[in-house]
Design an enzyme around this catalytic site. Structure first.
Site, PDB file in Angstrom:
ATOM      1  N   ASN A  48       5.625   0.483  -3.523  1.00  0.00           N
ATOM      2  CA  ASN A  48       4.271   0.642  -4.067  1.00  0.00           C
ATOM      3  C   ASN A  48       4.047   2.101  -4.427  1.00  0.00           C
ATOM      4  O   ASN A  48       4.539   3.026  -3.756  1.00  0.00           O
ATOM      5  CB  ASN A  48       3.199   0.106  -3.116  1.00  0.00           C
ATOM      6  CG  ASN A  48       3.209   0.699  -1.730  1.00  0.00           C
ATOM      7  OD1 ASN A  48       4.251   1.097  -1.217  1.00  0.00           O
ATOM      8  ND2 ASN A  48       2.060   0.736  -1.102  1.00  0.00           N
ATOM      9  N   ILE A  49       3.319   2.280  -5.513  1.00  0.00           N
ATOM     10  CA  ILE A  49       3.047   3.615  -6.057  1.00  0.00           C
ATOM     11  C   ILE A  49       1.543   3.689  -6.330  1.00  0.00           C
ATOM     12  O   ILE A  49       1.044   3.014  -7.234  1.00  0.00           O
ATOM     13  CB  ILE A  49       3.845   3.854  -7.360  1.00  0.00           C
ATOM     14  CG1 ILE A  49       5.346   3.653  -7.117  1.00  0.00           C
ATOM     15  CG2 ILE A  49       3.561   5.259  -7.902  1.00  0.00           C
ATOM     16  CD1 ILE A  49       6.178   3.563  -8.394  1.00  0.00           C
ATOM     17  N   GLU A  50       0.852   4.465  -5.511  1.00  0.00           N
ATOM     18  CA  GLU A  50      -0.604   4.516  -5.620  1.00  0.00           C
ATOM     19  C   GLU A  50      -1.050   5.672  -6.514  1.00  0.00           C
ATOM     20  O   GLU A  50      -0.243   6.522  -6.921  1.00  0.00           O
ATOM     21  CB  GLU A  50      -1.214   4.627  -4.212  1.00  0.00           C
ATOM     22  CG  GLU A  50      -0.913   3.377  -3.388  1.00  0.00           C
ATOM     23  CD  GLU A  50      -1.579   3.357  -2.030  1.00  0.00           C
ATOM     24  OE1 GLU A  50      -2.113   4.403  -1.577  1.00  0.00           O
ATOM     25  OE2 GLU A  50      -1.575   2.269  -1.414  1.00  0.00           O
ATOM     26  N   CYS A  59       2.107  -2.433  -7.009  1.00  0.00           N
ATOM     27  CA  CYS A  59       2.745  -2.965  -5.804  1.00  0.00           C
ATOM     28  C   CYS A  59       4.268  -2.849  -5.892  1.00  0.00           C
ATOM     29  O   CYS A  59       4.844  -2.786  -6.986  1.00  0.00           O
ATOM     30  CB  CYS A  59       2.397  -4.436  -5.622  1.00  0.00           C
ATOM     31  SG  CYS A  59       0.700  -4.763  -5.144  1.00  0.00           S
ATOM     32  N   GLU A  61       6.519  -5.122  -5.322  1.00  0.00           N
ATOM     33  CA  GLU A  61       7.141  -6.269  -5.990  1.00  0.00           C
ATOM     34  C   GLU A  61       7.119  -6.108  -7.498  1.00  0.00           C
ATOM     35  O   GLU A  61       8.093  -6.369  -8.194  1.00  0.00           O
ATOM     36  CB  GLU A  61       6.405  -7.564  -5.607  1.00  0.00           C
ATOM     37  CG  GLU A  61       6.437  -7.884  -4.126  1.00  0.00           C
ATOM     38  CD  GLU A  61       5.247  -7.302  -3.368  1.00  0.00           C
ATOM     39  OE1 GLU A  61       4.834  -6.156  -3.653  1.00  0.00           O
ATOM     40  OE2 GLU A  61       4.737  -7.993  -2.475  1.00  0.00           O
ATOM     41  N   CYS A  96       0.793 -10.038  -2.870  1.00  0.00           N
ATOM     42  CA  CYS A  96      -0.589 -10.243  -3.312  1.00  0.00           C
ATOM     43  C   CYS A  96      -0.621 -11.252  -4.462  1.00  0.00           C
ATOM     44  O   CYS A  96       0.409 -11.600  -5.058  1.00  0.00           O
ATOM     45  CB  CYS A  96      -1.217  -8.913  -3.732  1.00  0.00           C
ATOM     46  SG  CYS A  96      -0.719  -8.357  -5.378  1.00  0.00           S
ATOM     47  N   CYS A  99       0.920 -10.110  -7.835  1.00  0.00           N
ATOM     48  CA  CYS A  99       2.395 -10.132  -7.843  1.00  0.00           C
ATOM     49  C   CYS A  99       2.912 -11.571  -7.916  1.00  0.00           C
ATOM     50  O   CYS A  99       3.916 -11.838  -8.577  1.00  0.00           O
ATOM     51  CB  CYS A  99       2.944  -9.417  -6.623  1.00  0.00           C
ATOM     52  SG  CYS A  99       2.720  -7.622  -6.708  1.00  0.00           S
TER      53      CYS A  99
HETATM   54  N1  THU Z   1       0.982  -3.746  -1.633  1.00  0.00           N
HETATM   55  C1  THU Z   1       2.239  -4.014  -2.108  1.00  0.00           C
HETATM   56  O1  THU Z   1       2.921  -3.114  -2.604  1.00  0.00           O
HETATM   57  N2  THU Z   1       2.684  -5.274  -2.030  1.00  0.00           N
HETATM   58  C2  THU Z   1       2.037  -6.299  -1.417  1.00  0.00           C
HETATM   59  O2  THU Z   1       2.545  -7.402  -1.374  1.00  0.00           O
HETATM   60  C3  THU Z   1       0.720  -6.089  -0.818  1.00  0.00           C
HETATM   61  C4  THU Z   1       0.113  -4.755  -1.074  1.00  0.00           C
HETATM   62  C5  THU Z   1       0.492  -2.377  -1.668  1.00  0.00           C
HETATM   63  C6  THU Z   1      -0.640  -2.102  -2.604  1.00  0.00           C
HETATM   64  C7  THU Z   1      -1.243  -0.861  -1.990  1.00  0.00           C
HETATM   65  O3  THU Z   1      -0.518   0.280  -2.429  1.00  0.00           O
HETATM   66  C8  THU Z   1      -0.997  -1.037  -0.503  1.00  0.00           C
HETATM   67  O4  THU Z   1       0.029  -2.010  -0.390  1.00  0.00           O
HETATM   68  C9  THU Z   1      -2.221  -1.476   0.281  1.00  0.00           C
HETATM   69  O5  THU Z   1      -2.797  -2.602  -0.305  1.00  0.00           O
END
Ligand code: THU
Length: 138
Positions: A48-50, A59, A61, A96, A99
């Site tokens: 994940n890259i925020e 996310c 995935e 999520c 995804c």
């Molecule tokens: N996130 C994912 O990368 N994959 C998931 O299946 C659930 C959530 C990330 C999104 C965000 O950066 C962090 O987790 C918190 O929601």
């Protein structure tokens, strides 16, 4: 339940753990790693890259899927996912809804497997249909 060998499952999970360490998540502090297996036999990692503006965040995935599709892959067998706070593995990390919908674009609902492992070593494998029944498609 799955035609994946134990060796492949372990390789995907260990790759996902490695990817979790690359997660950029300064806002949620929730780090996720994913490893996507293509039918061609390649593994594409993702994390994940925020973003400070939140909505541009991606996310793990989708990072893996978008990397693979951009490299010419369109067919996939499985994805492993691990996640948790502060780089640790926590509870099972289910994908999520967004995804799941992206998986539905490229993956067969019955044969594509979603593999999750928690900190206690419990491994759960679901089909995409299990997690996204009646998916929207055009
Ligand atoms: N996130 C994912 O990368 N994959 C998931 O299946 C659930 C959530 C990330 C999104 C965000 O950066 C962090 O987790 C918190 O929601």
């Amino acid at each position: 339940m799955s035609d994946l060998t134990d060796d492949i499952i372990e390789l995907l999970i260990s790759t996902a753990h490695g990817m979790q360490q690359r997660s950029y998540a300064p806002y949620s502090a929730f780090n996720v790693g994913a490893a996507l297996l293509s039918k061609s036999g390649k593994i594409y990692g993702g994390c994940n890259i925020e973003n400070a503006a939140y909505s541009p965040s991606n996310c793990a995935e989708r990072t893996a899927i978008f990397k693979a599709v951009s490299e010419g892959e369109r067919e996939f067998r499985a994805i492993a996912i691990v996640g948790g706070k502060k780089g640790e593995t926590g509870d099972l990390c289910f994908p999520c809804g967004v995804c799941r919908q992206v998986m539905a674009e490229f993956c067969d609902p019955d044969t594509f497997k979603i593999i999750m492992r928690d900190s206690g070593g419990q491994t759960v494998i679901k089909s995409l249909r299990d997690l996204l029944p009646e998916a929207f498609r055009l």
